[in-house]
Write an enzyme that holds these catalytic residues in place. Structure first.
Site, PDB file in Angstrom:
ATOM      1  N   ASN A   9       0.871  -1.167   0.000  1.00 31.44           N
ATOM      2  CA  ASN A   9       0.000   0.000   0.000  1.00 31.44           C
ATOM      3  C   ASN A   9       0.910   1.219   0.000  1.00 31.44           C
ATOM      4  O   ASN A   9       1.463   1.581   1.031  1.00 31.44           O
ATOM      5  CB  ASN A   9      -0.890  -0.026   1.259  1.00 31.44           C
ATOM      6  CG  ASN A   9      -1.721   1.239   1.409  1.00 31.44           C
ATOM      7  OD1 ASN A   9      -1.806   2.044   0.482  1.00 31.44           O
ATOM      8  ND2 ASN A   9      -2.318   1.418   2.584  1.00 31.44           N
ATOM      9  N   LYS A  11       0.202   4.236  -0.349  1.00 34.53           N
ATOM     10  CA  LYS A  11      -0.423   5.455   0.192  1.00 34.53           C
ATOM     11  C   LYS A  11      -0.130   6.632  -0.745  1.00 34.53           C
ATOM     12  O   LYS A  11      -0.030   6.424  -1.952  1.00 34.53           O
ATOM     13  CB  LYS A  11       0.050   5.693   1.627  1.00 34.53           C
ATOM     14  CG  LYS A  11      -0.120   4.417   2.478  1.00 34.53           C
ATOM     15  CD  LYS A  11       0.055   4.614   3.934  1.00 34.53           C
ATOM     16  CE  LYS A  11      -0.161   3.284   4.646  1.00 34.53           C
ATOM     17  NZ  LYS A  11      -0.084   3.396   6.100  1.00 34.53           N
ATOM     18  N   HIS A  94      -9.533   1.485   4.426  1.00 32.37           N
ATOM     19  CA  HIS A  94      -8.286   1.602   5.186  1.00 32.37           C
ATOM     20  C   HIS A  94      -8.514   2.521   6.391  1.00 32.37           C
ATOM     21  O   HIS A  94      -9.282   3.478   6.302  1.00 32.37           O
ATOM     22  CB  HIS A  94      -7.178   2.157   4.279  1.00 32.37           C
ATOM     23  CG  HIS A  94      -5.832   2.089   4.933  1.00 32.37           C
ATOM     24  ND1 HIS A  94      -5.408   3.018   5.852  1.00 32.37           N
ATOM     25  CD2 HIS A  94      -4.853   1.160   4.826  1.00 32.37           C
ATOM     26  CE1 HIS A  94      -4.193   2.670   6.268  1.00 32.37           C
ATOM     27  NE2 HIS A  94      -3.843   1.550   5.668  1.00 32.37           N
ATOM     28  N   GLU A  96      -6.851   4.841   7.586  1.00 33.24           N
ATOM     29  CA  GLU A  96      -6.589   6.265   7.333  1.00 33.24           C
ATOM     30  C   GLU A  96      -7.793   6.925   6.675  1.00 33.24           C
ATOM     31  O   GLU A  96      -8.085   8.099   6.909  1.00 33.24           O
ATOM     32  CB  GLU A  96      -5.318   6.422   6.474  1.00 33.24           C
ATOM     33  CG  GLU A  96      -4.073   6.167   7.315  1.00 33.24           C
ATOM     34  CD  GLU A  96      -2.902   5.585   6.551  1.00 33.24           C
ATOM     35  OE1 GLU A  96      -2.872   5.671   5.311  1.00 33.24           O
ATOM     36  OE2 GLU A  96      -2.001   5.020   7.204  1.00 33.24           O
ATOM     37  N   GLU A 166      -5.828  -4.805  10.185  1.00 34.56           N
ATOM     38  CA  GLU A 166      -4.778  -3.837  10.494  1.00 34.56           C
ATOM     39  C   GLU A 166      -5.115  -3.097  11.785  1.00 34.56           C
ATOM     40  O   GLU A 166      -5.909  -2.148  11.772  1.00 34.56           O
ATOM     41  CB  GLU A 166      -4.649  -2.824   9.354  1.00 34.56           C
ATOM     42  CG  GLU A 166      -4.267  -3.441   8.035  1.00 34.56           C
ATOM     43  CD  GLU A 166      -3.615  -2.421   7.112  1.00 34.56           C
ATOM     44  OE1 GLU A 166      -2.504  -2.690   6.669  1.00 34.56           O
ATOM     45  OE2 GLU A 166      -4.212  -1.371   6.866  1.00 34.56           O
ATOM     46  N   GLY A 172       2.245   2.182  10.697  1.00 32.89           N
ATOM     47  CA  GLY A 172       3.234   3.251  10.562  1.00 32.89           C
ATOM     48  C   GLY A 172       3.905   3.632  11.872  1.00 32.89           C
ATOM     49  O   GLY A 172       4.584   4.646  11.958  1.00 32.89           O
ATOM     50  N   SER A 212       3.051  -2.204  10.271  1.00 34.11           N
ATOM     51  CA  SER A 212       4.500  -2.330  10.511  1.00 34.11           C
ATOM     52  C   SER A 212       5.035  -3.728  10.209  1.00 34.11           C
ATOM     53  O   SER A 212       5.927  -4.212  10.900  1.00 34.11           O
ATOM     54  CB  SER A 212       4.844  -1.901  11.937  1.00 34.11           C
ATOM     55  OG  SER A 212       4.476  -0.542  12.143  1.00 34.11           O
TER      56      SER A 212
HETATM   57  P1  PGA Z   1       2.655   0.205   7.608  1.00 28.27           P
HETATM   58  O1  PGA Z   1       1.233   0.448   6.908  1.00 28.27           O
HETATM   59  O2  PGA Z   1       3.184  -1.079   7.043  1.00 28.27           O
HETATM   60  O3  PGA Z   1       3.475   1.392   7.218  1.00 28.27           O
HETATM   61  O4  PGA Z   1       2.409   0.128   9.072  1.00 28.27           O
HETATM   62  C1  PGA Z   1       0.359  -0.616   6.668  1.00 28.27           C
HETATM   63  C2  PGA Z   1      -0.910  -0.085   6.059  1.00 28.27           C
HETATM   64  O5  PGA Z   1      -1.362   1.000   6.456  1.00 28.27           O
HETATM   65  O6  PGA Z   1      -1.506  -0.733   5.179  1.00 28.27           O
END
Ligand code: PGA
Length: 250
Positions: A9, A11, A94, A96, A166, A172, A212
């Site tokens: 992803n 982003k 997601h 976010e 997630e 992140g 992560s």
């Molecule tokens: P990350 O993000 O691996 O940077 O924690 C995962 C995601 O948001 O899909």
């Protein structure tokens, strides 16, 4: 046998030049992957990515899709538009988007239906916040998100859906759920899916872990019986890092 799926992803990262360069580096590194490999890129990079992945085993994904087929929805992108660009997967719900853009279980459900109707496969994201985890609400939250997100979706369409678990507190942050925590919550998710669609369909559903996930922890997470893949943010932006996740040892 279901096939594991590792999806990047990206982003809101990479312009067209960066997209071309990253795929050029990545393609040879993942050419021998046994799992399915997907990159979910920003809308404006889709066309460049589509060309760059030609002849590789990398599949193309987007990060959102609108629920209406077309019309007066300024700034939005429809399933038909994505399909025309040979997009195969789309991330929906997601955290976010839930956190910053007002995404709800109802809008996640509407987008999922539109994506399926448009011939796209869906990566449907669920996960609890830190506060929800600490107050013991993890199961309640993911079950609600699953029931809401999948409402009215036919059993036959479940094959075109991948669920990504997630935990918001792990995204992140460098904080990963332990493999056991991830496995336990994914088992709860699968049980909720079993209630809706039965055992066979639930067992066939691929459920990813995300948050992560990186070269260091991928093997341990992927070794867990409930985990069928990963949704990778930060570590998907560097070819060697993403390739290392793709090469987890199961
Ligand atoms: P990350 O993000 O691996 O940077 O924690 C995962 C995601 O948001 O899909």
């Amino acid at each position: 046998m279901k096939r594991d799926i590792i999806a990047g992803n990206w982003k809101m990262n990479n312009t067209q030049a960066g997209t071309k360069a990253l795929i050029k580096d990545l393609a040879p590194l993942v050419a021998d992957a046994t799992c399915e490999v997907v990159i979910c890129v920003p809308f404006t990079d889709i066309e460049v990515a589509r060309k760059a992945i030609r002849g590789t085993n990398i599949k193309l994904g987007a990060q959102n899709v609108h629920w209406a087929p077309k019309g007066a929805f300024t700034g939005e992108i429809s399933a038909e538009m994505l399909k025309e660009l040979k997009v195969e997967y789309v991330i929906i719900g997601h955290s976010e988007r839930r956190q910053y853009f007002g995404e709800t279980d109802a809008s996640v459900n509407a987008r999922t239906k539109a994506a399926l109707l448009g011939g796209l496969k869906v990566i449907l994201c669920v996960g609890e916040t830190l506060e929800e985890r600490e107050s013991g609400k993890t199961a309640e939250v993911v079950i609600r998100q699953i029931n809401g997100g999948l409402e009215g979706i036919e059993k036959a369409d479940l094959k075109k859906i991948v669920v990504a678990y997630e935990p918001v507190w792990a995204i992140g942050t460098g904080k990963t759920a332990t493999a056991q925590e991830a496995n336990d919550t994914i088992a709860i998710i699968r049980k909720a899916v079993r209630k809706l669609y039965g055992k066979t369909a639930a067992n066939a559903l691929r459920i990813q872990y995300g948050g992560s996930m990186n070269a260091k922890n991928a093997s341990e997470l992927m070794a867990m019986p409930e985990i069928d893949g990963g949704l990778i943010g930060g570590a998907s932006l560097k070819a060697p890092d993403f390739a290392a996740v793709v090469h987890y040892n199961k």
